[in-house]
Design a protein around this motif. Structure first.
Motif, PDB file in Angstrom:
ATOM      1  N   THR A 507       0.845  -1.193   0.000  1.00  0.00           N
ATOM      2  CA  THR A 507       0.000   0.000   0.000  1.00  0.00           C
ATOM      3  C   THR A 507       0.879   1.240   0.000  1.00  0.00           C
ATOM      4  O   THR A 507       2.074   1.180   0.304  1.00  0.00           O
ATOM      5  N   THR A 619      -1.690  -0.750  -3.799  1.00  0.00           N
ATOM      6  CA  THR A 619      -2.934  -0.032  -3.530  1.00  0.00           C
ATOM      7  C   THR A 619      -2.608   1.336  -2.971  1.00  0.00           C
ATOM      8  O   THR A 619      -2.007   1.449  -1.900  1.00  0.00           O
ATOM      9  N   PRO A 630      -9.262   3.597  -2.102  1.00  0.00           N
ATOM     10  CA  PRO A 630      -8.114   2.819  -2.605  1.00  0.00           C
ATOM     11  C   PRO A 630      -8.168   2.684  -4.116  1.00  0.00           C
ATOM     12  O   PRO A 630      -9.237   2.461  -4.704  1.00  0.00           O
ATOM     13  N   GLU A 631      -7.013   2.808  -4.754  1.00  0.00           N
ATOM     14  CA  GLU A 631      -6.890   2.624  -6.196  1.00  0.00           C
ATOM     15  C   GLU A 631      -5.697   1.716  -6.465  1.00  0.00           C
ATOM     16  O   GLU A 631      -4.613   1.948  -5.931  1.00  0.00           O
ATOM     17  N   GLU A 632      -5.902   0.707  -7.265  1.00  0.00           N
ATOM     18  CA  GLU A 632      -4.852  -0.260  -7.567  1.00  0.00           C
ATOM     19  C   GLU A 632      -3.984   0.237  -8.721  1.00  0.00           C
ATOM     20  O   GLU A 632      -4.487   0.704  -9.738  1.00  0.00           O
TER      21      GLU A 632
END
Length: 876
Positions: A507, A619, A630-632
């Motif tokens: 992350t 993430t 959250p953005e992957e």
């Protein structure tokens, strides 16, 4: 922060739970060691210093205040050990999301939805205050510089492996020290030798003028009243008591908080410090429970790992509690009308009664709920949760109560401060980087852990553990060298600890600051392209975690109907909390498994094989509208990234194995930094190291805004985002304009005047902060620090806004070579300001337009006119 309501509880019972210490001591040769929570220190300096935040940060003033406080602390006999947090633990993610959304995103939304007049008031700015984005870097750079200036051993800097609170208490235990901060967790955590918790806001400075220096004649040197009894005419002047008190106040000045009085440099002035200390043993004795149960009390009352203390939102289900880790456990334990102090008393009373029952000294609470005897810590936690639940047990779904117990156990384990193995210490007073320390390190990689149990060492050993057995020894040595270099830089504070969030938990938590909520987040548009290089370098150097395998990935293969499947009998009595019991047991007796018989080595499964072949994903938690989402981000391999910029990777001379970037020659690492920031030009490469990051960040922002405008030529908003030359010059003048050496100058007129806060200027600061932060982290993973330094310590947001508002004289005072480095290759990227025309030019243009329209009407043939125009002429 900390246990909900415990700070208020301590203040309400301060006479019983605290003791006061006065410094300097009677024996000045005895230093007083204090471990300082670094983040609490930063927040307190910004708050007590009353530094403006909406402009983007007043970092020269922040550095000056830090120096003033540290010198005053050292002057009264304190030996300082600053501890900063490491990567975020996964259990704290829900609290982080809630805290960032509430304190930053919502405050920023309120700022932009409020009128410019109302949001400029001191009350509004105080209620919506945010920590400036580069405060950590400036604080760490300032402390590092002071450590080399102060006498040896007076100032030390430590970066924790994970959460900083247990690390600070464990360090204080070894140093026989106090811990100073603004987190009530420090009165719950405990270790042998730990002296107690000091709230930073309860420090009191007292400045006393020596009466002997002001004595000019009669009277005792110990008396404040030193005037003559009679005047020149022979009369004795009468003075009231109020006047005497006022005169006495001149000789003694008290200051509340960590900021010392500013007149400490006067001759004869004596500065003393008094602070309040709270001991965990005193608190436990007051509550009637053992000191070892304070962590359990904190988990049951509520802390950063069990969620917020608010009562908003719907009740959580078992899936929310176990999987999503929703933050509402306290609503299951306490009624709404209970105050936070009453909640603490209820939990303490429940634990006290359960212990009394276990030892046969009283009746158990809720006898019908207690079905088994308490024989271990796990049984006590289970019984405490059962006794505190408000709802009947038959109303809980299957597995819901076990999920609650599991969450409480995990929150309790976060307070564990394992005792260092004194007999098996690998290190000495010499650190892993070769420098001497007053504290004996347990190992060469960590002052508190052995190498194999250090979380930092374990997370950086991923590539070494994944190497096949037939791999060459030289390849393993390469990864060991990278790990060693990263650990040394990390311990020295030359590597931002949150870079390793990507390594430990896959992350990233980019900083959120004041920006336009109606525009795309600057951490996505500007910071992400730079962070993609960071991910690629980390993956090639130490390895990133594999992406999780989808549940249906292993079911894609065609099943054989004739395949024989072994039947395994399941035991209905399997304890669902066995894993947590084992963790607690390991903490209670860590030396139990020293017979050499560890768990069997795992065999690579289908899941691990699929995971290794899948692309790795990071993430990112960034602002999306008015929430943190959250953005992957898919990690691109370093080979592909280098190919995109036509950069050749050096290889090992014997094995032809590609060298990890941290092991490249310094000039190649510097060239890679320039290429990744789209500034690989000779004029940029020739800049001195102390100015390089500022130019790289500015060029990257200008380039990105210009590229966005080219992608959408018809969108006016994208065209308005482009930077002008005057704005770029203002940024350079703010950093490297007229100054007195190392601190940017703000004139007294600018300090007293109110600088207008314009939304475009706020957005420019947000863009620069995102670029500077990401560029600094990229230089860290390339091991270019501390040679390439962050120029944020020179940035004054107020001065930058003042220059943007119209101080054109200073804007022009930029070195020609510095401006050439920001201009070359970006000639067409800067937006051109519309030329202001005179009244005569505007009038001539309007007359010409009227004449052209008249000629056009006269020359237009009647046959070409439309039916609507004919009707219009007929009506006229």
């Amino acid at each position: 922060m900390g246990v909900h309501g415990l700070t208020t509880y301590l203040r309400e019972h301060k006479p019983i739970l605290s003791r006061t210490v006065h410094l300097p001591l009677q024996h000045p040769n005895e230093p007083v060691p204090i471990v300082v929570d670094g983040w609490s220190f930063i927040y307190e300096v910004v708050e007590f210093g009353n530094l403006p935040w909406a402009y983007g940060g007043e970092y020269p003033d922040l550095a000056q205040l830090i120096c003033q406080i540290v010198r005053a602390w050292v002057g009264v006999g304190i030996t300082l050990h600053f501890v900063f947090d490491g990567p975020y633990p996964t259990l704290k993610f829900p609290t982080l999301v809630s805290r960032i959304t509430r304190n930053r995103i919502q405050n920023g939304l309120l700022f932009f939805r409020t009128s410019s007049v109302a949001r400029s008031t001191p009350r509004f700015l105080h209620e919506t205050a945010m920590l400036p984005p580069m405060a950590y870097s400036v604080c760490l750079d300032t402390l590092t510089a002071m450590a080399s200036e102060l006498p040896h051993g007076k100032l030390h800097i430590h970066i924790a492996d994970e959460e900083g609170d247990p690390y600070a208490v464990a360090l204080a235990g070894r140093l026989q020290a106090y811990v100073a901060g603004q987190d009530s967790d420090f009165v719950v955590l405990n270790a042998e030798g730990y002296q107690g918790y000091i709230p930073l806001d309860e420090m009191v400075w007292i400045l006393t003028q020596n009466p002997s220096t002001n004595w000019e004649g009669e009277g005792s040197v110990y008396s404040v009243d030193t005037e003559a009894d009679v005047n020149d005419d022979g009369f004795k002047p009468a003075r009231s008591g109020k006047k005497r008190q006022k005169r006495a106040a001149v000789h003694q000045e008290a200051g509340h908080g960590i900021l010392p009085p500013s007149e400490t440099s006067e001759q004869g002035a004596q500065l003393t410090l008094s602070f309040t200390a709270y001991s965990p043993s005193t608190l436990a004795s007051h509550l009637g429970i053992p000191t070892s149960l304070l962590p359990l009390l904190g988990a049951l009352v509520g802390n950063d790992f069990t969620g917020a203390s608010d009562d908003s939102g719907p009740p959580a289900t078992a899936v929310d509690i176990r999987t999503n880790r929703r933050a509402d456990l306290q609503r299951l334990f306490f009624e709404r009308q209970l105050t936070l102090g009453q909640r603490i008393a209820r939990v303490a009373s429940t634990l006290k009664e359960l212990l009394a029952t276990a030892f046969g000294q009283g009746a158990a609470p809720h006898k019908k709920r207690v079905k088994k005897q308490i024989g271990s810590v796990m049984d006590l936690i289970d019984a405490a949760v059962t006794a505190l639940l408000l709802r009947p047990l038959d109303t809980f779904a299957t597995g819901e109560r076990e999920a609650i117990v599991e969450r409480v156990v995990e929150a309790t384990l976060q307070y564990a401060v394992p005792k260092p193995p004194e007999d098996d210490m690998e290190g000495s007073s010499e650190r892993g980087d070769g420098e001497r320390e007053d504290l004996d390190w347990v190992s060469c990689v960590c002052p508190l852990h052995l190498s194999e149990s250090c979380p930092l060492f374990t997370s950086l050993s991923r590539l070494a553990s994944q190497q096949p057995r037939e791999a060459a020894k030289s390849v393993a040595d390469l990864h060991a060298s990278v790990r060693r270099e990263y650990i040394v830089a990390y311990r020295r504070g030359q590597l931002n600890p949150h870079i390793f969030d990507a390594v430990q938990s896959a992350t990233t938590w980019p900083g959120v600051f004041l920006e336009d909520p109606d525009k795309e987040c600057v951490q996505r548009s500007i910071g992400r392209p730079i962070r993609e290089w960071i991910y690629a370098v980390l993956d090639a150097s130490v390895g990133l975690p594999n992406a999780p395998v989808p549940e249906d990935a292993e079911d894609d293969e065609e099943e054989d109907e004739d395949e024989l499947i072994d039947v395994v009998e399941e035991d209905d009595d399997i304890d669902p909390l066995a894993r947590l019991r084992g963790a607690l047991k390991e903490l209670d007796d860590p030396d139990e498994d020293e017979d050499g018989q560890g768990p069997p080595l795992s065999v690579p499964s289908v899941s691990s094989t699929l995971a290794s072949s899948r692309p790795k994903i990071i993430t990112e938690y960034i602002r999306r509208g008015t929430r943190l989402a959250p953005e992957e981000v898919t990690v691109t391999s370093l080979a592909e990234m280098l190919k995109s910029i036509s950069f050749e990777c050096p290889v090992h001379p014997h094995t032809s194995f590609p060298l990890p970037p941290p092991l490249w020659p310094e000039d190649m690492r510097r060239s890679l930094l320039l290429a990744a920031m789209k500034s690989n030009h000779a004029v940029v490469a020739s800049l001195p190291d102390d100015r390089l990051l500022a130019v790289l960040a500015l060029r990257f922002v200008v380039h990105q805004m210009h590229a966005r405008a080219l992608e959408n030529p018809g969108v006016k908003e994208r065209q308005m985002e482009r930077w002008t030359q005057a704005e770029a010059r203002a940024f350079l003048a703010c950093l490297f304009g007229p100054h007195d050496g190392s601190v940017a100058v703000v004139s007294e007129d600018q300090k007293g005047a109110t600088v207008p806060i314009q939304e475009r200027h706020v957005q420019l600061v947000a863009q620069l902060s995102a670029a500077l932060d990401a560029a600094e982290q990229l230089s860290h993973v390339l091991l270019l620090a501390p040679k390439i330094t962050n120029p944020a310590r020179l940035f004054s947001g107020r001065r930058f806004h003042a220059l943007l508002a119209g101080s054109t004289a200073e804007v022009g005072a930029v070195e020609e070579g510095l401006w050439r480095a920001c201009w070359q290759g970006l000639e067409g990227a800067y937006a051109e300001l519309p030329q202001r025309r005179s009244k005569k030019e505007k009038k001539a243009t309007a007359v010409g337009a009227d004449v052209s329209r008249a000629k056009g009407k006269a020359k237009r043939p009647i046959a070409a006119a439309s039916m609507f125009e004919l009707l219009g002429d007929a009506e006229a």
